[in-house]
Design a protein around this motif. Structure first.
Motif, mmCIF file in Angstrom:
data_model
loop_
_atom_site.group_PDB
_atom_site.id
_atom_site.type_symbol
_atom_site.label_atom_id
_atom_site.label_comp_id
_atom_site.label_asym_id
_atom_site.label_seq_id
_atom_site.Cartn_x
_atom_site.Cartn_y
_atom_site.Cartn_z
ATOM 1 N N UNK A 22 0.827 -1.206 0.000
ATOM 2 C CA UNK A 22 0.000 0.000 0.000
ATOM 3 C C UNK A 22 0.862 1.256 0.000
ATOM 4 N N UNK A 23 1.933 1.220 0.753
ATOM 5 C CA UNK A 23 2.830 2.369 0.827
ATOM 6 C C UNK A 23 3.524 2.613 -0.510
ATOM 7 N N UNK A 24 3.970 1.536 -1.133
ATOM 8 C CA UNK A 24 4.671 1.646 -2.413
ATOM 9 C C UNK A 24 3.760 2.241 -3.477
ATOM 10 N N UNK A 71 -6.697 5.626 -0.500
ATOM 11 C CA UNK A 71 -6.270 4.469 -1.272
ATOM 12 C C UNK A 71 -7.241 3.323 -1.004
ATOM 13 N N UNK A 72 -8.040 2.979 -2.012
ATOM 14 C CA UNK A 72 -8.965 1.865 -1.877
ATOM 15 C C UNK A 72 -8.225 0.539 -2.000
ATOM 16 N N UNK A 73 -8.803 -0.510 -1.456
ATOM 17 C CA UNK A 73 -8.127 -1.808 -1.378
ATOM 18 C C UNK A 73 -9.167 -2.915 -1.443
ATOM 19 N N UNK A 74 -8.736 -4.096 -1.830
ATOM 20 C CA UNK A 74 -9.647 -5.233 -1.897
ATOM 21 C C UNK A 74 -10.400 -5.420 -0.581
ATOM 22 N N UNK A 120 -6.676 1.020 -5.491
ATOM 23 C CA UNK A 120 -7.223 2.016 -6.398
ATOM 24 C C UNK A 120 -7.387 3.355 -5.714
ATOM 25 N N UNK A 121 -7.469 4.389 -6.503
ATOM 26 C CA UNK A 121 -7.679 5.728 -5.972
ATOM 27 C C UNK A 121 -9.181 5.971 -5.842
ATOM 28 N N UNK A 122 -9.602 6.402 -4.653
ATOM 29 C CA UNK A 122 -11.015 6.593 -4.358
ATOM 30 C C UNK A 122 -11.210 7.952 -3.693
#
Length: 326
Positions: A47-49, A94-97, A256-258
């Motif tokens: 996530x940081x990367x 930062x959106x995530x699964x 993804x960007x949210x």
């Protein structure tokens, strides 16, 4: 440009902006200050990367600083709740699964609606899940592992970073596809899980590539399959799950960007274009490839469709596996 044509153009811009409820000048000057990109996890890891690679390139493209702010806790729900209420037009997350496709189905109640309170901008990157075993496990590939587990139902275990984590979902998805009976051992984080996996107290696990590539290359873990669609350049000799008898199988973590629902569509569209360029830039790709991450970058509509598909997929897995948060 003639005076009449200039006035007509200004009138058109003002009219479009008024439909959005935002003055034309504000639209033209956006962003007018720094943009906060919230990461709902602790510093470090994929996530940081992804977030920092995106922020670095967006800063150059937008002419305003895009800075990353980590806000972990509650499986990402704390940060999601805060950003859902943001109405400053300069806050993103930062959106995530987990936060977008899993949490809506494992938590009985959330202080926000994932689909109503957020707008998709773009799918930034996919990080493949790797299926690994301790070297003492007598299985050189996924076919051998499936045969081993079927010969000893319930006698082998696997670890995860916690109930509802990407690793938990990845193994449950494989269990469903292959009809396996493995015992789940949840940990509080990837670190403690890896400690026991490397020590041989766990037989197997599914972990995102960045966290375990070094251990695979050092021979401390054996990768029996990748969850990616195609073989990874970093592990060219390791077949995918799909190649080993499970066509169509794919398991990746994704980011993804949210934006909050309050952000105007004009801003969303501008962000989507620039963020897609940012994540596909040479420097971002270089940073991601080191961790076997795949840059994507698509439209808001495409990202929305992707999230909807992922929600349907994981809703079924969660219901069947009866997954609940820790």
């Amino acid at each position: 440009m003639s005076e009449s044509r200039r006035l007509l153009l200004q009138s058109g811009l003002a009219g479009a902006a008024s439909l959005l409820g935002v003055p034309a000048m504000a639209q033209a000057n956006w962003p007018s200050r720094s943009i906060r990109l919230v990461v709902p996890f602790a510093p470090g890891g994929s996530s940081e990367i992804v977030a920092r690679a995106t922020a670095h390139e967006l800063t150059k493209a937008l002419g305003q600083t895009v800075y990353v702010e980590n806000k972990p806790g509650g499986g990402g729900n704390i940060a999601m709740g805060e950003v859902a209420r943001a109405d400053d037009q300069h806050t993103l997350i930062l959106g995530h699964i987990g936060t977008l496709a899993v949490n809506p189905f494992i938590y009985d109640k959330l202080p926000f609606d994932t689909n109503r309170d957020f707008k998709p901008v773009t799918l930034l990157a996919k990080v493949p899940s790797l299926y690994v075993v301790h070297p003492d496990v007598p299985a050189r590939n996924l076919k051998e592992f499936v045969a081993l587990v079927r010969s000893k139902p319930g006698q082998l275990n696997y670890g995860s970073a916690g109930n509802g984590s990407a690793g938990h979902l990845a193994m449950e998805y494989l269990k469903m596809a292959a009809n396996l009976f493995l015992v789940h051992v949840p940990y509080r984080g990837t670190g403690p899980q890896l400690t026991d996996l490397l020590a041989g107290r766990l037989e197997a696990a599914s972990v995102g590539a960045p966290a375990i590539l070094q251990f695979i290359k050092a021979g401390k873990l054996r990768c029996i399959a990748t969850g990616s669609k195609e073989r990874l350049p970093q592990l060219p000799d390791v077949p995918t799950v799909a190649e080993q008898g499970f066509p169509g199988f794919e398991m990746t973590q994704w980011y993804g960007l949210t934006a909050p629902a309050s952000m105007t569509q004009a801003h969303i569209d501008k962000l989507a274009i620039e963020a897609a360029k940012a994540i596909r830039s040479a420097s971002a790709r270089e940073r991601l490839s080191a961790d076997a991450a795949e840059a994507v970058g698509n439209t808001p509509a495409q990202f929305a469709q992707f999230v909807a598909q992922e929600q349907q997929r994981w809703k079924a897995v969660i219901a069947r596996a009866k997954i609940k948060p820790d």
